[in-house]
Each structure stands twice: as structure tokens, then as C-alpha cells.
Write an enzyme that holds these catalytic residues in place. Sequence first.
Site, mmCIF file in Angstrom:
data_model
loop_
_atom_site.group_PDB
_atom_site.id
_atom_site.type_symbol
_atom_site.label_atom_id
_atom_site.label_comp_id
_atom_site.label_asym_id
_atom_site.label_seq_id
_atom_site.Cartn_x
_atom_site.Cartn_y
_atom_site.Cartn_z
ATOM 1 N N HIS A 31 48.197 -10.169 -79.207
ATOM 2 C CA HIS A 31 46.881 -10.351 -79.837
ATOM 3 C C HIS A 31 46.620 -11.683 -80.521
ATOM 4 C CE1 HIS A 31 45.886 -6.241 -78.925
ATOM 5 N NE2 HIS A 31 46.988 -5.820 -79.520
ATOM 6 N N HIS A 134 49.247 -3.043 -85.059
ATOM 7 C CA HIS A 134 48.297 -2.507 -84.085
ATOM 8 C C HIS A 134 46.914 -3.047 -84.400
ATOM 9 C CE1 HIS A 134 46.164 0.327 -81.518
ATOM 10 N NE2 HIS A 134 45.462 0.723 -82.560
#
Length: 142
Positions: A31, A134
Site C-alpha cells: 500500500h 490493514h
Amino acid sequence: MAGWALCMALVMAALAGAVGESRYEKFLRQHVDHPRTSTLAAHRYCETMLARRQVTAPGRPCKPSNTFVHAPAEELVAACTQTPDAAGFHSTPTPMGLTACRLRGGDTRPPCAYRARQLHQHVRVACVGGLPVHLAGTHAPS
């Protein structure tokens, strides 16, 4: 300088197979792209980055969506100090530059084709031990 060294170490570990990477290291690999990789053709950014970061790979299904954050990892770590929402997620206090990748078409087998959108939004993360593990989503500034 330490952030650059960490980033390079993570990239090298990902290229070497990243056996035994922590959840935080996996989060960074999947990410964080800071500064944004600019050598790629805009329409190929998602396909190239997802393959390079081993998010998509031959023999595995295409990931339906993935978001790359174009901010220093330290800013995402700082989000973990924010008060969590009702679902337990922490949001960044300021919006960040993002590239949101969404799978095009119905085929879920490689080669994967993605549509990229440039956004400037807050990032929601789940944290463990004070580190993001996450990416739970994004939301527009109020």
C-alpha cells in the site's frame, strides 16, 4: 534518510520473496508508494505496481482492488495514535495522495487489467502494536 533505507530494504525483501515478512511489512509492500513512482505510464501504473510488489502474480487470482498511498510510512504509523472509530479503525488526520486501483472487466485471472484513479482522501487503517497492518478504506475530506 532512515525512511529511505527502510523502504529500500522492504523493496529488496519483496523482490527476494519476502519470506516471513511481518504484517506491517506486508502493509507497506502492498500500500505505500512514496514518493509516487513516476517513471510508469499513467495507464499502466496499477498493473506494473501490483506485479512489482507481488500483489498479483501468475497463477493467483487478480486482486479486485488495491490502494497505494503516496505519503511517508510515518504518517500512516501516526494514524495509529488517533482515536479509533466505532469499527476500531484509525483515520489519518489529513488527506493524502492516493492511487486507487480497481480491476477492469470480469476476468479474475492474470493478466490483470486495472483502472487507476488519483484521489486526495483520508486513509482508514487497522493497527496492531501501534503499526498499520490493514488498509480498511478511504474517505473524502469533510
